[in-house]
Design a protein around this motif. Structure first.
Motif, short mmCIF file in Angstrom:
data_model
loop_
_atom_site.label_atom_id
_atom_site.label_comp_id
_atom_site.label_asym_id
_atom_site.label_seq_id
_atom_site.Cartn_x
_atom_site.Cartn_y
_atom_site.Cartn_z
N PRO A 105 0.85 -1.20 0.00
CA PRO A 105 0.00 0.00 0.00
C PRO A 105 0.88 1.25 0.00
O PRO A 105 2.00 1.21 0.50
N GLY A 106 0.35 2.32 -0.58
CA GLY A 106 1.09 3.58 -0.59
C GLY A 106 1.17 4.15 -1.99
O GLY A 106 0.76 3.51 -2.96
N THR A 165 -2.08 6.06 -5.56
CA THR A 165 -1.88 5.45 -4.24
C THR A 165 -2.61 4.11 -4.20
O THR A 165 -3.81 4.03 -4.48
N VAL A 166 -1.86 3.09 -3.88
CA VAL A 166 -2.43 1.75 -3.79
C VAL A 166 -3.00 1.56 -2.39
O VAL A 166 -2.38 1.93 -1.39
N ARG A 167 -4.21 1.04 -2.34
CA ARG A 167 -4.90 0.88 -1.06
C ARG A 167 -4.46 -0.42 -0.39
O ARG A 167 -3.57 -1.10 -0.84
N ASP A 168 -5.20 -0.74 0.65
CA ASP A 168 -4.80 -1.89 1.46
C ASP A 168 -4.97 -3.22 0.74
O ASP A 168 -4.46 -4.24 1.19
N ASN A 220 -4.44 10.71 -0.01
CA ASN A 220 -4.03 9.48 -0.70
C ASN A 220 -5.09 8.96 -1.67
O ASN A 220 -4.92 7.89 -2.23
C1 LIG Z 1 -5.06 6.88 3.31
O1 LIG Z 1 -5.45 7.88 4.23
C2 LIG Z 1 -6.34 7.40 5.23
C3 LIG Z 1 -6.83 8.58 6.04
O2 LIG Z 1 -5.91 9.62 6.03
C4 LIG Z 1 -5.59 6.37 6.06
O3 LIG Z 1 -6.46 5.85 7.06
C5 LIG Z 1 -5.13 5.24 5.14
O4 LIG Z 1 -4.33 4.32 5.88
C6 LIG Z 1 -4.29 5.78 4.00
N1 LIG Z 1 -4.01 4.68 3.09
C7 LIG Z 1 -2.84 4.50 2.51
C8 LIG Z 1 -2.73 3.33 1.60
O5 LIG Z 1 -1.91 5.25 2.69
#
Ligand SMILES: *[C@@H]1O[C@H](CO)[C@@H](O)[C@H](O)[C@H]1NC(C)=O
Ligand SMILES: *[C@@H]1O[C@H](CO)[C@@H](O)[C@H](O)[C@H]1NC(C)=O
Ligand SMILES: *[C@@H]1O[C@H](CO)[C@@H](O)[C@H](O)[C@H]1NC(C)=O
Ligand SMILES: *[C@@H]1O[C@H](CO)[C@@H](O)[C@H](O)[C@H]1NC(C)=O
Ligand SMILES: *[C@@H]1O[C@H](CO)[C@@H](O)[C@H](O)[C@H]1NC(C)=O
Length: 666
Positions: A105-106, A165-168, A220
Motif C-alpha cells: 500500500p502507498g 496510491t495503492v490501497r490496502d 491518498n
Molecule cells: C489513506 O489515508 C487514510 C486517512 O488519512 C488512512 O487511514 C489510510 O491508511 C491511508 N491509506 C494509505 C494506503 O496510505
C-alpha cells in the motif's frame, strides 16, 4: 552517584541520536516496490541507463487475461536511434487487458512507455485506447501517434508518468481498453514506490490555493499526472541521477519567455538537507543550480522572470517550486524578497528563501494549487512569474528558482485524461526534405566553424548557433533575397535571451527560433550528437538548407557575457577542448589530414563535392580549432577561405560536367 552516571552515559547516547536522525533525511530514497516490465519481450534485458527490465511474455502480472487478448511484436523498423529497451518490442491488445501488480500500500509512480511505430501490419495511427489504474482514468481514447506528432519537434517515443496510491488490497491494476474498432499497445511499464505523504499528502499539509474558490485536498485518494519536472537553470538529469525514484528532470530554458535572467555559476556548494526537505526531495543538482533575475536591480524591477507551460485545460494543477539559496552573499532574511505569480495571480507576496528554508544552502519547496479553467482550446498556457518585492526594502532586487514540478490533479470523478492534440499539418523533419530523401542534389551545408564560448551569466540555458553554411548557388533560398555571396552566417539565440549586439554583417545573418532548432535536432536527440567539448554539445540537424551542425552551449560554463560576445564576433573557435572530449576537433583534424569531410556530408552528396574544395573546408575548420585564440584566423580570413572553397567547388563542377566525382571517405 546518579549525576556521575548521567554524565557518563550522555555522550554515547547523544552520538546515537545523531546517527539515526541523519540517516532519516540525508539518504536517497530506496524504493520498496520497483517493477520494470519490457512489454512484448521474452527475456530480461537492460536499458541504456543500466536498469534491468523483465520480459513480459510469460508474465505473472498478465496471467488473468485470455491468450487471444493480446499479441507481442517487435517494431518493424528497428530504429537504432531509439532505445532498444523498452521501445523495440510491444504488447498489442485486441480487447480489454489487465496487468495486475502486487505492490505494498502507498503512493506509486506509474510510468508508461510508448513508441508508436509500425508493428507487423498494424497501422499505429488507428490505435486509440483508454488506460485506467485501479479506479482512475489515466488516458481516454488516447492516440500515441497524434501525441508524438504534436510535440515540437516531433519525437519518436515518450513516457507518461502518473502517481497512484495503492490501497490496502495491495494491488495495482492497469487496464487497457481499445476504442471501438481499434487496438491498444504498450512498450514498457515502470512502477516505483515513493515516500508516503510526498506528493499526494495528508489534509494537514500547508498548500497555497492560488485560484479563488478552489478548495481541494491532496490526500491518498488524489491521483496525479506529472506534466513538467524541471531543473531550473541547470542541465537535464536522467532517471539514475535522481534520488532513488528514477524521476527525470529537464532544463527549463525552452519554457522561458522574455528575459532569461542569470544562472550563476556556484562551484562546490553544499546542500544541507533537513527533516523538512529530506535528500530525496530533489537531487543536489537541482538545488545547486538556479535561475535568478540577475545583478541589475533597475533591470529586474522592470521585468518578470517568466515561464509558460501549455497544459490541459479544465484541471487543477499542483506546482511545487524548489528553492535553495546558495549564493554566498545571501545569508540573512530580508536580503531578497519576491513575488510569485501563477496565472497572473499572486501566489506569494513576500517569498524570502532564507526565511522559508532557514539558511544558505538549505533547500525548501513550496506547493501551490491553481485551476486552469476550460477554455476554447483544449490546451491553455500556465504562467509562472517572479518579480522583486521592495516593500520591505530588502538588500537585493532579485528572485530565484531552482526546480519546478507541475502535476495535473484528477477531477472529482477520478479522471486525469485530457484530449488528443489536433492532427498536425507539419510533416516530420525527414519528410521536409524530399529532395534529400530522393537523393536529388539540392544543397550542401557544411559547418566549418562553430563559435565556442559560454552563455555565461546572462545567456544561460539559451542556445547559440553560429555557423557557416556552404550553399551551392543554384539552390533556391526563400529567406535570403539580395545576397550575392553564397555564404551564410547563421547566428541565433533562443527567444529568451536579451539582444546580442553584434557587429556581424546582418545580411549574412539568419535567425532561427528555438522551436526550429529543436525540430532540426529532433529535440537535441543523443543520436544527433556529432561531438562535444568542454562547454557544450554539437548536434547534427536538418533545416531547409540541408544538414547543419548546431552547438548547444553548456549553461554551467562560467565565462562572462563579454567573453561570449567577443567570441560571437570573433571567428568560429572552439577554445581549449579537453583532449578526451575533442571529438569534433578530432574529426576536423582527421578529415583535414585525410583530405575529406565524410562524417558531416550528407550521404547523398557523396561524390558530388570536389575533394579540393572539401580539403579547403577542412583546412579552415582545422585552423578555427586552434587552442590559442591568437592562432585562429580572423573572420574576414574565414569568409575569404570559404569563398575560395566555393570557387574550387564551382570550378571542379565546370570541369567535371557529367563525369562523376570521386567517392569520399574520411
Ligand atoms: C489513506 O489515508 C487514510 C486517512 O488519512 C488512512 O487511514 C489510510 O491508511 C491511508 N491509506 C494509505 C494506503 O496510505
Ligand atoms: C527475469 O528476472 C526476474 C526477476 O527480476 C526473474 O524472476 C525471471 O526469472 C527472469 N527471467 C528470465 C527469463 O531470466
Ligand atoms: C477518438 O478520438 C478521435 C480523434 O481524436 C475521434 O475521431 C474519435 O471519434 C474518438 N472516438 C471516441 C470513441 O471518442
Ligand atoms: C497573463 O497575462 C498575460 C500578459 O498580460 C496574458 O497574455 C496571459 O494570457 C495571462 N494569462 C492568464 C492565464 O490569464
Ligand atoms: C508581472 O506579472 C504580474 C502578474 O501577471 C503583472 O501584474 C505585472 O504587471 C508584471 N510585471 C512586469 C514588470 O511585467
Amino acid at each position: 552517584m546518579s549525576i556521575f552516571i548521567a554524565l557518563y552515559l550522555l555522550p554515547p547516547l547523544h552520538l546515537f541520536l545523531c546517527v539515526t536522525a541523519t540517516k532519516d533525511y540525508s539518504l536517497p530514497y530506496s524504493p520498496t516496490d520497483l517493477i520494470l516490465l519490457n512489454c512484448g519481450a521474452s527475456s530480461n534485458l537492460s536499458s541504456p541507463d543500466g536498469r534491468s527490465w523483465d520480459g513480459d511474455s510469460q508474465s505473472k502480472f498478465a496471467a488473468s487475461n485470455p491468450p487471444e487478448a493480446s499479441s507481442v511484436f517487435e517494431a518493424s523498423n528497428q530504429d537504432p536511434s531509439v532505445n532498444q529497451v523498452p521501445y523495440m518490442t510491444a504488447r498489442i491488445f485486441h480487447s480489454k487487458f489487465t496487468y495486475t501488480f502486487p505492490v505494498l500500500p502507498g503512493p506509486k509512480f506509474v510510468r508508461l512507455y510508448f513508441y508508436p511505430a509500425s508493428y507487423s501490419n498494424l497501422d499505429i495511427s488507428t490505435s486509440y485506447f483508454s488506460i485506467s489504474a485501479n479506479n482512475y482514468q489515466l488516458l481516454n481514447n488516447f492516440s500515441a501517434s497524434l501525441t508524438v506528432s504534436a510535440r515540437i519537434p516531433p519525437v519518436d517515443y515518450f513516457t507518461k508518468e502518473f502517481i497512484i496510491t495503492v490501497r490496502d488490497n495491495q494491488k495495482l491494476e492497469l487496464t487497457f481498453i481499445p476504442s471501438p474498432a481499434s487496438f491498444s499497445f504498450i512498450n514498457g511499464i515502470e512502477i516505483v514506490s515513493m515516500p508516503d505523504s510526498f506528493y499526494a499528502r495528508g489534509h494537514d499539509n500547508p498548500l497555497t490555493y492560488v485560484s479563488p474558490d478552489v478548495h481541494t485536498f491532496l490526500d491518498n485518494t488524489t491521483a496525479l499526472e506529472t506534466v513538467y519536472r524541471l531543473n531550473v537553470g541547470g542541465q537535464d538529469i536522467g532517471s539514475t541521477g535522481d534520488t532513488g525514484m528514477y524521476r527525470t528532470w529537464n532544463q527549463d530554458s525552452e519554457y522561458l519567455i522574455g528575459q532569461a535572467g542569470n544562472t550563476p555559476y556556484l562551484p562546490g556548494v553544499k546542500i544541507k538537507y533537513t527533516t523538512k526537505t529530506p535528500a530525496y526531495s530533489a537531487p543536489v543538482k537541482v538545488y545547486s543550480t538556479m535561475r535568478s533575475m540577475g545583478p541589475e536591480p533597475l533591470l529586474n524591477m522592470n521585468y518578470n522572470l517568466t515561464w509558460i507551460f501549455p497544459v490541459d485545460a479544465g484541471f487543477l494543477y499542483l506546482l511545487r517550486l524548489h528553492f535553495c539559496e546558495t549564493r554566498k552573499e545571501f545569508i540573512n532574511i530580508n536580503q531578497q524578497v519576491f513575488l510569485i505569480f501563477i496565472n497572473n495571480q499572486t501566489a506569494e507576496h513576500d517569498a524570502d528563501v532564507i526565511h522559508m528554508s532557514g539558511g544558505n544552502g538549505i533547500p525548501v519547496y513550496k506547493d501551490y494549487i491553481v485551476l486552469v479553467p476550460p477554455g476554447s482550446q483544449s490546451k491553455q498556457d500556465l504562467w509562472l512569474e517572479l518579480h522583486p518585492n521592495m516593500e520591505l526594502k530588502p538588500t537585493y532586487a532579485d528572485a530565484i528558482l531552482n526546480g519546478l514540478e507541475i502535476f495535473k490533479l484528477k477531477t472529482t470523478d477520478g479522471n486525469l485524461a485530457g484530449f488528443n492534440p489536433d492532427p498536425t499539418v507539419a510533416p516530420p523533419p525527414a519528410e521536409q526534405h524530399p529532395e534529400r530523401r530522393t537523393g536529388k542534389r539540392s544543397s550542401i551545408i557544411m559547418v566549418i566553424g562553430i563559435v565556442g564560448g559560454s552563455i555565461g551569466t546572462v545567456f544561460a540555458c539559451s542556445l547559440f548557433l553560429y555557423f557557416f553554411a556552404f550553399k551551392q548557388k543554384r539552390v533556391k533560398d526563400p529567406s535570403k533575397s539580395e545576397e550575392k555571396s553564397s555564404w551564410t552566417i547563421i547566428s541565433q539565440t533562443s527567444r529568451s535571451t536579451t539582444t546580442i549586439s553584434s557587429s556581424l554583417p546582418t545580411n549574412l545573418c539568419q535567425r532561427f527560433t528555438f522551436v526550429k532548432i529543436k525540430e532540426a535536432t529532433r529535440n537535441f536527440d543523443d543520436q544527433n550528437i556529432i561531438g562535444s567539448g568542454g562547454f557544450g554539445t554539437v548536434y547534427k540537424g536538418y533545416i531547409e538548407y540541408g544538414t547543419v551542425a548546431i552547438k548547444r552551449l553548456d549553461s554551467s560554463s562560467k565565462q562572462g557575457t563579454r567573453e561570449f560576445r567577443t567570441e560571437i564576433e570573433m571567428p568560429p573557435v572552439i577554445p581549449s577542448l579537453p583532449k578526451d572530449q575533442a571529438s569534433l576537433a578530432d574529426w576536423a583534424r582527421k578529415c583535414y589530414q585525410r583530405g575529406t569531410l565524410d562524417q558531416i556530408v550528407d550521404p547523398h552528396l557523396k561524390g558530388e563535392v570536389s575533394p579540393v574544395s572539401l580539403n579547403k573546408f577542412a583546412e579552415i575548420a582545422n585552423s578555427c580549432l586552434h587552442g590559442q585564440g591568437i592562432e585562429r584566423p580572423k573572420m574576414g580570413d574565414v569568409v575569404w577561405g570559404l569563398e575560395f572553397a566555393l570557387q574550387l567547388q564551382q570550378t571542379a563542377e565546370k570541369n567535371a560536367n557529367s563525369v562523376d566525382g570521386p567517392n569520399l571517405h574520411c
